[in-house]
Design an enzyme around this catalytic site. Structure first.
Site, PDB file in Angstrom:
ATOM      1  N   SER A   1       6.990  10.581 -22.482  1.00 58.58           N
ATOM      2  CA  SER A   1       5.932  11.017 -21.572  1.00 58.58           C
ATOM      3  C   SER A   1       5.033  12.062 -22.246  1.00 58.58           C
ATOM      4  CB  SER A   1       6.516  11.543 -20.264  1.00 58.58           C
ATOM      5  OG  SER A   1       7.186  12.756 -20.465  1.00 58.58           O
TER       6      SER A   1
ATOM      7  N   MET B   1      15.546  13.463 -31.084  1.00 51.34           N
ATOM      8  CA  MET B   1      16.901  13.964 -30.866  1.00 51.34           C
ATOM      9  C   MET B   1      17.668  14.217 -32.168  1.00 51.34           C
ATOM     10  SD  MET B   1      16.660  14.413 -27.761  1.00 51.34           S
ATOM     11  CE  MET B   1      18.306  14.922 -27.287  1.00 51.34           C
TER      12      MET B   1
ATOM     13  N   ASN C   1       7.258  21.948 -31.849  1.00 48.27           N
ATOM     14  CA  ASN C   1       8.258  21.362 -30.944  1.00 48.27           C
ATOM     15  C   ASN C   1       8.002  21.878 -29.529  1.00 48.27           C
ATOM     16  OD1 ASN C   1      10.643  19.920 -30.174  1.00 48.27           O
ATOM     17  ND2 ASN C   1      11.753  21.865 -30.142  1.00 48.27           N
TER      18      ASN C   1
ATOM     19  N   HIS D   1      10.059  22.661 -25.930  1.00 45.92           N
ATOM     20  CA  HIS D   1      11.412  22.835 -25.414  1.00 45.92           C
ATOM     21  C   HIS D   1      11.326  23.145 -23.917  1.00 45.92           C
ATOM     22  CE1 HIS D   1      15.649  23.641 -25.539  1.00 45.92           C
ATOM     23  NE2 HIS D   1      15.428  24.733 -24.829  1.00 45.92           N
TER      24      HIS D   1
ATOM     25  N   SER E   1       8.484  26.011 -23.492  1.00 48.91           N
ATOM     26  CA  SER E   1       8.042  26.734 -24.691  1.00 48.91           C
ATOM     27  C   SER E   1       7.543  25.737 -25.733  1.00 48.91           C
ATOM     28  CB  SER E   1       9.205  27.504 -25.334  1.00 48.91           C
ATOM     29  OG  SER E   1       9.841  28.343 -24.397  1.00 48.91           O
TER      30      SER E   1
ATOM     31  N   ASP F   1      15.498  25.192 -32.198  1.00 46.72           N
ATOM     32  CA  ASP F   1      14.794  25.872 -31.094  1.00 46.72           C
ATOM     33  C   ASP F   1      14.567  27.353 -31.411  1.00 46.72           C
ATOM     34  OD1 ASP F   1      14.888  23.449 -29.681  1.00 46.72           O
ATOM     35  OD2 ASP F   1      16.785  23.948 -28.726  1.00 46.72           O
TER      36      ASP F   1
HETATM   37  C1  GRF Z   1      10.964  16.899 -23.042  1.00 49.63           C
HETATM   38  O1  GRF Z   1      11.540  17.502 -21.911  1.00 49.63           O
HETATM   39  C2  GRF Z   1      10.887  17.870 -24.180  1.00 49.63           C
HETATM   40  O2  GRF Z   1      10.709  19.194 -23.773  1.00 49.63           O
HETATM   41  C3  GRF Z   1      12.233  17.704 -24.860  1.00 49.63           C
HETATM   42  O3  GRF Z   1      12.503  16.341 -24.746  1.00 49.63           O
HETATM   43  C4  GRF Z   1      11.860  15.799 -23.600  1.00 49.63           C
HETATM   44  C5  GRF Z   1      11.089  14.584 -24.035  1.00 49.63           C
HETATM   45  O4  GRF Z   1      10.555  13.899 -22.928  1.00 49.63           O
HETATM   46  N1  GRF Z   1      12.185  18.217 -26.203  1.00 49.63           N
HETATM   47  P1  GRF Z   1       9.550  12.696 -23.178  1.00 49.63           P
HETATM   48  O5  GRF Z   1      10.263  11.688 -24.079  1.00 49.63           O
HETATM   49  O6  GRF Z   1       8.309  13.242 -23.806  1.00 49.63           O
HETATM   50  O7  GRF Z   1       9.282  12.115 -21.819  1.00 49.63           O
END
Ligand code: GRF
Length: 200
Positions: free
Chosen positions: A12, A89, A106, A108, A135, A144
């Protein structure tokens, strides 16, 4: 400047960024999606938007370094100037982090340094904090941890469920990430040690 988004899942944030760029809000090209998960729905989003996809699976390589060298090859072939992590991830290794020093962002879903790690929204919710948030930070060798660019608070209401909180956090993410990327692209982020000054 060419931007690569690294993502492993839903995408997203990738979509929000693609929309902001399409509207001309950020003067850069979203030229590449780097994804390590063939089942991720972000891949379909990228294909529909006509953005090139580099699918690089960790299990296809003997070592993390080999895996990352392949990613670096894609980044170089596409002349990437900024890496945007959006739900990727994996922790980046030193080669990538050093090569793209101060050019990796990044997002978070918590107010760092609180609630680091992969389950930040749930961790904050379960802890019972009244305020959490989002953040955006530069990436360094530690998870992080790098200098913080922007943060936005999100209040947790008594009526919130984990799902309703997640939805509000994502909504904030989709606003704050394009904003931070725009500041980077316009050269308005001045790094002073751990601190970042935003030049108006
Ligand atoms: C988000 O909540 C971001 O903060 C975290 O991973 C999630 C990714 O969501 N690092 P999406 O795949 O962008 O929907």
């Amino acid at each position: 400047m060419n931007i690569a988004v690294f993502a492993s899942g839903r995408g997203s944030n990738f979509a929000a960024l693609a929309r902001a760029m399409k509207k001309g809000k950020i003067q850069a090209n979203l030229s590449l999606l780097v994804c390590d998960n063939p089942k991720a729905s972000v891949i379909g989003r990228a294909r529909r938007a006509g953005i090139r996809v580099a699918l690089v699976k960790r299990e296809d390589f003997a070592t993390r370094n080999d895996f990352e060298q392949k990613i670096i090859q894609h980044l170089e072939e596409n002349d990437i100037g900024l890496i945007v992590l959006a739900g990727f991830m994996r922790i980046l290794g030193p080669d990538l982090v050093i090569r793209y020093k101060d050019r990796i962002l990044n997002i978070h879903p918590a107010l760092l340094p609180a609630f680091k790690g992969a389950h930040a929204i749930k961790d904050a919710f379960d802890y019972g904090v009244k305020v959490t948030g989002v953040s955006v930070h530069f990436v360094d060798e530690k998870m992080d941890h790098g200098p913080i660019i922007l943060q936005a608070p999100v209040e947790i209401e008594e009526t919130d469920t984990l799902e309703s909180l997640e939805a509000r956090i994502h909504k904030v993410e989709h606003k704050i990430y394009p904003k931070a990327i725009k500041l980077f692209i316009e050269g308005k982020l001045k790094l002073e040690g751990r601190k970042i000054r935003i030049i108006q």
